[in-house]
Design a protein around this motif. Sequence first.
Motif, PDB file in Angstrom:
ATOM      1  N   SER A   1       4.286  -2.958 -18.527  1.00 12.18           N
ATOM      2  CA  SER A   1       4.859  -3.097 -17.176  1.00 12.18           C
ATOM      3  C   SER A   1       5.449  -1.779 -16.697  1.00 12.18           C
ATOM      4  N   VAL A   2       6.114  -1.054 -17.613  1.00 12.18           N
ATOM      5  CA  VAL A   2       6.702   0.242 -17.267  1.00 12.18           C
ATOM      6  C   VAL A   2       5.600   1.226 -16.872  1.00 12.18           C
ATOM      7  N   ILE A   3       4.548   1.286 -17.678  1.00 15.70           N
ATOM      8  CA  ILE A   3       3.440   2.211 -17.403  1.00 15.70           C
ATOM      9  C   ILE A   3       2.771   1.877 -16.071  1.00 15.70           C
ATOM     10  N   LYS A   4       2.610   0.581 -15.817  1.00 19.73           N
ATOM     11  CA  LYS A   4       1.999   0.134 -14.567  1.00 19.73           C
ATOM     12  C   LYS A   4       2.825   0.590 -13.367  1.00 19.73           C
ATOM     13  N   ARG A   5       4.158   0.445 -13.455  1.00 18.82           N
ATOM     14  CA  ARG A   5       5.031   0.855 -12.354  1.00 18.82           C
ATOM     15  C   ARG A   5       5.023   2.371 -12.176  1.00 18.82           C
ATOM     16  N   LEU A   6       4.970   3.116 -13.299  1.00 20.38           N
ATOM     17  CA  LEU A   6       4.925   4.578 -13.215  1.00 20.38           C
ATOM     18  C   LEU A   6       3.660   5.045 -12.491  1.00 20.38           C
ATOM     19  N   LYS A   7       2.540   4.357 -12.763  1.00 18.82           N
ATOM     20  CA  LYS A   7       1.282   4.718 -12.103  1.00 18.82           C
ATOM     21  C   LYS A   7       1.357   4.508 -10.594  1.00 18.82           C
ATOM     22  N   LYS A   8       2.151   3.526 -10.174  1.00 14.99           N
ATOM     23  CA  LYS A   8       2.256   3.210  -8.746  1.00 14.99           C
ATOM     24  C   LYS A   8       3.258   4.101  -8.016  1.00 14.99           C
ATOM     25  N   PHE A   9       4.061   4.850  -8.774  1.00 17.94           N
ATOM     26  CA  PHE A   9       5.119   5.655  -8.149  1.00 17.94           C
ATOM     27  C   PHE A   9       4.534   6.783  -7.313  1.00 17.94           C
ATOM     28  N   ASN A  10       5.164   6.997  -6.138  1.00 14.40           N
ATOM     29  CA  ASN A  10       4.685   8.028  -5.222  1.00 14.40           C
ATOM     30  C   ASN A  10       5.884   8.640  -4.496  1.00 14.40           C
ATOM     31  N   TYR A  11       6.021   9.969  -4.557  1.00 15.71           N
ATOM     32  CA  TYR A  11       7.142  10.647  -3.905  1.00 15.71           C
ATOM     33  C   TYR A  11       7.114  10.500  -2.388  1.00 15.71           C
ATOM     34  N   ASN A  12       5.950  10.137  -1.847  1.00 12.83           N
ATOM     35  CA  ASN A  12       5.814  10.002  -0.387  1.00 12.83           C
ATOM     36  C   ASN A  12       5.966   8.564   0.097  1.00 12.83           C
ATOM     37  N   ASP A  13       6.465   7.680  -0.776  1.00 11.85           N
ATOM     38  CA  ASP A  13       6.665   6.271  -0.421  1.00 11.85           C
ATOM     39  C   ASP A  13       7.782   6.168   0.632  1.00 11.85           C
ATOM     40  N   THR A  14       7.411   5.917   1.880  1.00 13.03           N
ATOM     41  CA  THR A  14       8.396   5.908   2.979  1.00 13.03           C
ATOM     42  C   THR A  14       9.428   4.794   2.826  1.00 13.03           C
ATOM     43  N   ALA A  15       8.985   3.619   2.349  1.00 15.25           N
ATOM     44  CA  ALA A  15       9.919   2.498   2.172  1.00 15.25           C
ATOM     45  C   ALA A  15      10.991   2.857   1.144  1.00 15.25           C
ATOM     46  N   LEU A  16      10.577   3.526   0.062  1.00 12.62           N
ATOM     47  CA  LEU A  16      11.520   3.931  -0.976  1.00 12.62           C
ATOM     48  C   LEU A  16      12.487   4.984  -0.437  1.00 12.62           C
ATOM     49  N   LEU A  17      11.973   5.908   0.330  1.00  8.11           N
ATOM     50  CA  LEU A  17      12.803   6.958   0.915  1.00  8.11           C
ATOM     51  C   LEU A  17      13.851   6.378   1.862  1.00  8.11           C
ATOM     52  N   GLU A  18      13.460   5.343   2.633  1.00  6.56           N
ATOM     53  CA  GLU A  18      14.390   4.699   3.576  1.00  6.56           C
ATOM     54  C   GLU A  18      15.529   4.008   2.839  1.00  6.56           C
TER      55      GLU A  18
END
Length: 678
Positions: free
Chosen positions: A47-64
Amino acid sequence: MAQKRMTIKEADMLQYYLEGFDFVKKVVVYERTCDVAIYYKNNKRESVIKRLKKFNYNDTALLENMPNTSGRQITREFQEKMVGMLLSFGVRRLFFPNIINSVYTIVKAAPLVWRGIKCIVSRKLEVDLLDALSVAISIVQGNYSTAGSLMLLLDIGNELEDWTHKKSVDDLARSMSLNVDKVWLVTENEEVSVPISHIKTGDLIRVHTGNVVPLDGEMVSGEAMLNQASLTGESVPVEKSAGSRVYAGTVVEEGECLLRATVTNGQSRYDKIVSMIEDSEKLKSNTENMANRLADRLVPYSLLTTGLTYLFTRNITRALSVLMVDFSCALKLSMPLAVLSAMREAGNDKITVKGGKFMEAIAKADTIVFDKTGTLTYACPKVQRIIGIDGDDENQLLKIAACLEEHYPHSIANAVVKEAKERKIRHKEMHSEVQYIVAHGIASTIEGDKVVIGSYHFVIEDEKALLSEDAKRKVENLDHRYSHLFMAIAGRLAAIIEIADPLRAEAKDVLKKLKALGIKKTVMMTGDNQYTAEAIAKEVGVDKYYAEVLPEDKASYVEKEKAKGRTVIMIGDGINDSPALSAADCGIAISEGAAIAREIADVCVSADDLNELVKLKELSNKLTKRVESNFRFIMGFNGSLIGLGILGILAPATSSFLHNASTVGIALSSMTNLLPED
């Protein structure tokens, strides 16, 4: 992370992203080496590896959703300031002429001396006066080097105090802001429950009776009475209708509202929590307040000791050595830091403590009162069977019940909704406005027929639902080991839903542990019948139990116990527990209970495990011991420095250094964890 450089913002973003998952225990991001260490729960590696693969520095929702500030940024700024101060001091000493250093020292000392003069003018004997006197006396004597060293040490001490406080507040706020709430998102086709982090500006959210408004927004439709006490202090609910502005943190006491979100979660939530922490002077523990008062009272004695030292020794150096030591810094810094750190440690286990005084209350508590359903028993009990009256279809009855119950966060309601889900019964909205009657049940209208669901007292006695002969027989033969929901449609009893509400596996052991930690009296209170209450009480081993109680009965019992001189903890999860939670010395809302209960409670425990209560009690007990230990150390160590200064063993700069070093040491020690990590 397969990148050459990592900015502080990227490091914060990665940490915030990973800490948002339930299976992640702890995250440490090393931005200088672009590495991350992830501590996760058993069997969750994939599950951790799966979430790491989905991580993106340009994720606008996360930035907000991310807070703008971070402990990492605070620490970096502190490091840069410290390096700058030390380099500046070293360069001046090595390369500048004495005359320039002397002028610089006098100019830099002017604001410090002015603060001391203001203390004298306002007739206040405070630490600023001690600092001003020590520096001024050194300058008058011509010891510019000593004065410069003293001011450097004072600056370092101030920066360390500022950093430790900001870092503690930030760590606590971040841990609290990660507790994700669920909201009802209204789409074109249906109403779905989603995490608050999924909401975007412009989304429609429905808020029902008893729930807290999750975000700032504008009402699109509906009428509601909102309690805005958390914002304005008004005790009287305010009427809101279409077009009205509504604010996060207010509570819907009556009605419901459909609102359009105007502010998303992240920064507003973080800021609100920081404000709660920083504006919580009234929530400080008695120990913290006592330390602050004592620190202020000790200043005149420091001045007196300094004067007596000079009078008897005629040695200004010895007098300065005494003057450079004060108890105030250590007392005023270490006590709040110990409390903030303990609150942060609790927050790491998803326990939100809303003020230092509540941890002190938990440490002193000798009586603990439990609600039964969802607290001593599982938060989501199981539907045992559905008893249809007069041959009505069982699945259709469950569909109607789930349709009403899904709007109210209570363990019994959750059981009905879960059963419908397991049977793959879809229950779209098919009713008019739902009315919640506290401690009784729910009423609404479906296809022109009034539907009520709740307790026997509400449905049969208050609503006068008609019972056929067959219904009477079924009611008489109910198994009292279970809880029961009664549902009437169009004035007649249509169904009885039997709920298995088993005791939590850990409950009995938790009560024994709480007794070992200082709790003397355990009580269970429930609205259930005498048979059910007695069975659970015997199994769990509480000292006393009370059955068929109303919300006001719970609150009244808490008040009576407090009047006897007991310190009372109340633990519950429902809207009906709110009065008692408010009345207790410390109210604890547990698990995924009603939002209004979590808003009113002094402590919120998100984990669905009563062992968290044991951890909270242990933490509070150890916090009390740490505060007492800090106090003894501060008085003993600083008293020793004063004694050595009087004897002429310590020079003023050495006294100042050791005093500041001990203050920093005890502050850093106060920020460490009290309990060993799991």
